[in-house]
Design a protein around this motif. Structure first.
Motif, PDB file in Angstrom:
ATOM      1  N   VAL A 292       0.839  -1.207   0.000  1.00  8.53           N
ATOM      2  CA  VAL A 292       0.000   0.000   0.000  1.00  8.53           C
ATOM      3  C   VAL A 292       0.870   1.253   0.000  1.00  8.53           C
ATOM      4  O   VAL A 292       0.616   2.220  -0.739  1.00  8.53           O
ATOM      5  CB  VAL A 292      -0.952  -0.015   1.216  1.00  8.53           C
ATOM      6  N   LEU A 293       1.910   1.243   0.816  1.00  7.32           N
ATOM      7  CA  LEU A 293       2.816   2.403   0.867  1.00  7.32           C
ATOM      8  C   LEU A 293       3.508   2.627  -0.473  1.00  7.32           C
ATOM      9  O   LEU A 293       3.660   3.772  -0.923  1.00  7.32           O
ATOM     10  CB  LEU A 293       3.851   2.192   1.975  1.00  7.32           C
ATOM     11  N   ILE A 294       3.935   1.539  -1.131  1.00  7.51           N
ATOM     12  CA  ILE A 294       4.593   1.671  -2.434  1.00  7.51           C
ATOM     13  C   ILE A 294       3.625   2.245  -3.462  1.00  7.51           C
ATOM     14  O   ILE A 294       3.977   3.130  -4.267  1.00  7.51           O
ATOM     15  CB  ILE A 294       5.142   0.303  -2.886  1.00  7.51           C
ATOM     16  N   ALA A 295       2.377   1.733  -3.456  1.00 11.95           N
ATOM     17  CA  ALA A 295       1.382   2.202  -4.428  1.00 11.95           C
ATOM     18  C   ALA A 295       1.077   3.688  -4.222  1.00 11.95           C
ATOM     19  O   ALA A 295       1.025   4.473  -5.187  1.00 11.95           O
ATOM     20  CB  ALA A 295       0.111   1.369  -4.306  1.00 11.95           C
ATOM     21  N   VAL A 296       0.872   4.087  -2.970  1.00 11.45           N
ATOM     22  CA  VAL A 296       0.557   5.494  -2.690  1.00 11.45           C
ATOM     23  C   VAL A 296       1.745   6.389  -3.044  1.00 11.45           C
ATOM     24  O   VAL A 296       1.582   7.465  -3.671  1.00 11.45           O
ATOM     25  CB  VAL A 296       0.170   5.662  -1.205  1.00 11.45           C
ATOM     26  N   ALA A 297       2.958   5.970  -2.663  1.00  6.78           N
ATOM     27  CA  ALA A 297       4.142   6.781  -2.962  1.00  6.78           C
ATOM     28  C   ALA A 297       4.355   6.900  -4.464  1.00  6.78           C
ATOM     29  O   ALA A 297       4.709   7.984  -4.980  1.00  6.78           O
ATOM     30  CB  ALA A 297       5.377   6.164  -2.292  1.00  6.78           C
ATOM     31  N   GLY A 298       4.146   5.796  -5.217  1.00  3.22           N
ATOM     32  CA  GLY A 298       4.313   5.850  -6.659  1.00  3.22           C
ATOM     33  C   GLY A 298       3.303   6.768  -7.320  1.00  3.22           C
ATOM     34  O   GLY A 298       3.648   7.555  -8.233  1.00  3.22           O
ATOM     35  N   PHE A 299       2.056   6.684  -6.866  1.00  2.00           N
ATOM     36  CA  PHE A 299       1.033   7.543  -7.484  1.00  2.00           C
ATOM     37  C   PHE A 299       1.289   9.011  -7.167  1.00  2.00           C
ATOM     38  O   PHE A 299       1.209   9.878  -8.062  1.00  2.00           O
ATOM     39  CB  PHE A 299      -0.352   7.133  -6.987  1.00  2.00           C
ATOM     40  N   LEU A 300       1.595   9.327  -5.907  1.00  2.56           N
ATOM     41  CA  LEU A 300       1.841  10.724  -5.544  1.00  2.56           C
ATOM     42  C   LEU A 300       3.091  11.263  -6.232  1.00  2.56           C
ATOM     43  O   LEU A 300       3.123  12.430  -6.679  1.00  2.56           O
ATOM     44  CB  LEU A 300       1.986  10.851  -4.026  1.00  2.56           C
ATOM     45  N   GLY A 301       4.129  10.401  -6.353  1.00  7.22           N
ATOM     46  CA  GLY A 301       5.335  10.841  -7.059  1.00  7.22           C
ATOM     47  C   GLY A 301       5.060  11.118  -8.514  1.00  7.22           C
ATOM     48  O   GLY A 301       5.539  12.124  -9.096  1.00  7.22           O
ATOM     49  N   GLY A 302       4.280  10.229  -9.158  1.00  8.52           N
ATOM     50  CA  GLY A 302       3.925  10.449 -10.553  1.00  8.52           C
ATOM     51  C   GLY A 302       3.064  11.684 -10.736  1.00  8.52           C
ATOM     52  O   GLY A 302       3.209  12.426 -11.729  1.00  8.52           O
TER      53      GLY A 302
ATOM     54  N   GLY B 279       3.130   9.972 -21.078  1.00 11.18           N
ATOM     55  CA  GLY B 279       3.995   9.115 -20.268  1.00 11.18           C
ATOM     56  C   GLY B 279       4.424   9.737 -18.949  1.00 11.18           C
ATOM     57  O   GLY B 279       4.376  10.964 -18.779  1.00 11.18           O
ATOM     58  N   ASN B 280       4.826   8.866 -18.045  1.00  9.41           N
ATOM     59  CA  ASN B 280       5.262   9.332 -16.727  1.00  9.41           C
ATOM     60  C   ASN B 280       6.341   8.379 -16.218  1.00  9.41           C
ATOM     61  O   ASN B 280       6.194   7.154 -16.281  1.00  9.41           O
ATOM     62  CB  ASN B 280       4.079   9.352 -15.750  1.00  9.41           C
ATOM     63  N   ILE B 281       7.425   8.939 -15.710  1.00  9.85           N
ATOM     64  CA  ILE B 281       8.548   8.115 -15.260  1.00  9.85           C
ATOM     65  C   ILE B 281       8.160   7.238 -14.066  1.00  9.85           C
ATOM     66  O   ILE B 281       8.686   6.138 -13.869  1.00  9.85           O
ATOM     67  CB  ILE B 281       9.749   9.017 -14.904  1.00  9.85           C
ATOM     68  N   ALA B 282       7.187   7.688 -13.260  1.00  9.95           N
ATOM     69  CA  ALA B 282       6.743   6.884 -12.118  1.00  9.95           C
ATOM     70  C   ALA B 282       6.047   5.609 -12.591  1.00  9.95           C
ATOM     71  O   ALA B 282       6.166   4.553 -11.956  1.00  9.95           O
ATOM     72  CB  ALA B 282       5.821   7.710 -11.221  1.00  9.95           C
ATOM     73  N   THR B 283       5.313   5.704 -13.696  1.00 14.22           N
ATOM     74  CA  THR B 283       4.649   4.508 -14.238  1.00 14.22           C
ATOM     75  C   THR B 283       5.693   3.475 -14.643  1.00 14.22           C
ATOM     76  O   THR B 283       5.537   2.268 -14.377  1.00 14.22           O
ATOM     77  CB  THR B 283       3.784   4.885 -15.449  1.00 14.22           C
ATOM     78  N   ILE B 284       6.766   3.920 -15.271  1.00 14.38           N
ATOM     79  CA  ILE B 284       7.833   3.002 -15.693  1.00 14.38           C
ATOM     80  C   ILE B 284       8.535   2.398 -14.477  1.00 14.38           C
ATOM     81  O   ILE B 284       8.827   1.197 -14.435  1.00 14.38           O
ATOM     82  CB  ILE B 284       8.832   3.749 -16.593  1.00 14.38           C
TER      83      ILE B 284
END
Length: 406
Positions: free
Chosen positions: A17-27, A86-91
């Protein structure tokens, strides 16, 4: 008919959950700053890049509980991302899904994902070279390999170390379990040995005390009482001395302590003398026939077992034998030491000491520990009568025997 039931997805791990939230907010932060991976190469609105970002973030919630499903979603999402700004967080989250599929997936997936990633990288590189005829296709192939091959083999390395650590932990637990089993067996064996030693040391003395005290109580004769009391005192003193010796052995812990001398067959004559004293009132006579070469050494375990068998057999004769001759025989050949004790079998007058059968059990255990043979029971005699015979055959271990003089 639809029953309204819905299959519940497994609860995601807290770290996922933390990884998913951090990735989305970073993106989302990168998108707000205008940092697109396909800047100027996509004709669609920039908001399209948020859709693959959100789907990839959702796939991260399944990275540990459903890694193969998460990777499948990630592959489709990364392809769709090529048609958006595109978004680097998605990659970055896609590479994490490849890593998680190897680390948390099945063993088959852990083998298959790295192989497929290498094949896909090679196929993409060759295809781009054929289509565009440009060396830059190699750079794109390397980039594709960084996205797939690198995280896959990182997952392989981490999984290998994790499995090795789990195997080592399991081996440590098994070793500890085996050590505990060995300790329990050792304690049980030591308790059985102590029980045999205690029984063999004091049973004879206590049996003599029981027989002579019964005789003193049943026969109203001052001389008989005095003789019985003398025998009782002698056996009490000897029994206490044996008990003190055994307790001393149990208390010894230091390596510098002198080992106590174990009884040997040289003490059989003393055993017979004591048996004659104790069995005089019961009409028992004791004889010894020793056909061995007494100048040859015996292995210490064999000699101790033979001594204890004779000692216990004499005790049983004092308890149960009818009046007559108790014969002790010792013989030896190159492989065996033979011990034979024969006593009169039948009803006996006068007092008798009770028996529990522990003596025969102890003798049988001693012989079994030396891989010998033990027999006991009534046998027919030449005059039509019966006698009780104890026979033990104790193998002589050539590696421990020695043929020199003691």
């Amino acid at each position: 008919m639809f029953d309204g039931s819905v299959t519940a997805l497994p609860r995601p791990h807290r770290d996922d959950v933390l990884i998913a939230v951090a990735g989305f907010l970073g993106g989302l932060l990168l998108w707000s700053l205008g940092l697109d991976t396909h800047d100027g190469q996509s004709s669609g609105p920039r908001t399209l890049a948020l859709l693959p970002l959100a789907v990839m973030s959702g796939a991260e919630l399944l990275r540990r509980t459903m890694p193969n499903t998460a990777l499948t979603i990630g592959c489709l999402t990364i392809l769709a991302d090529e048609f958006t700004p595109g978004n680097i967080a998605t990659i970055a989250m896609f590479t994490d899904l490849v890593y998680a599929a190897v680390l948390y997936g099945t063993p088959a997936a852990a083998r298959r994902v790295p192989a497929v990633s290498m094949v896909a990288t090679a196929a993409v590189t060759v295809t781009l070279l054929v289509i565009f005829q440009d060396a830059e296709a190699v750079l794109f192939g390397l980039f594709f390999g960084v996205l797939t091959v690198a995280p896959a083999w990182t997952g392989v390395s981490v999984r290998t170390h994790r499995d090795a650590a789990e195997a080592a932990h399991l081996r440590a637990e098994q070793t500890a379990l085996l050590a505990e089993v060995d300790r329990t067996q050792a304690v049980t064996a030591e308790r059985a040995r102590m029980a045999r030693e205690l029984h063999d040391l004091v049973a004879g003395h206590l049996s003599a005390i029981a027989i002579h005290s019964t005789a003193a109580l049943s026969i109203d004769d001052p001389k008989t009482s005095r003789d019985a009391l003398g025998v009782i005192r002698e056996n009490s003193v000897e029994g206490l001395a044996e008990m003190r010796r055994l307790i001393g052995l149990l208390r010894e812990r230091g390596d510098d302590a002198e080992p106590a001398a174990a009884p040997t067959l040289a003490g059989v004559d003393a055993l017979l003398d004591q048996a004659r004293t104790n069995g005089d009132s019961s009409g028992l006579e004791f004889t010894l026939t020793d056909t061995r070469d007494t100048g040859l050494r015996l292995p210490a375990p064999v000699e101790l077992a033979a001594y204890r068998i004779i000692q216990e057999s004499l005790t049983n004769a004092l308890k149960h034998a009818s009046p007559g001759e108790v014969r002790v025989g010792l013989g030896r050949d190159k492989r065996l030491l033979t011990v034979r004790i024969t006593s009169p079998y039948g009803d006996r007058p006068g007092p008798r000491a009770p028996g529990s059968g522990a003596g025969l059990v102890g003798m049988r255990e001693r012989v079994a520990l030396l891989d010998g043979e033990f027999r006991s029971g009534p046998v027919s005699t030449g005059d039509g009568g019966k006698s009780w015979q104890v026979r033990a055959e104790l193998p002589l271990d050539e590696g421990n025997e020695g043929n020199g003089k003691p």
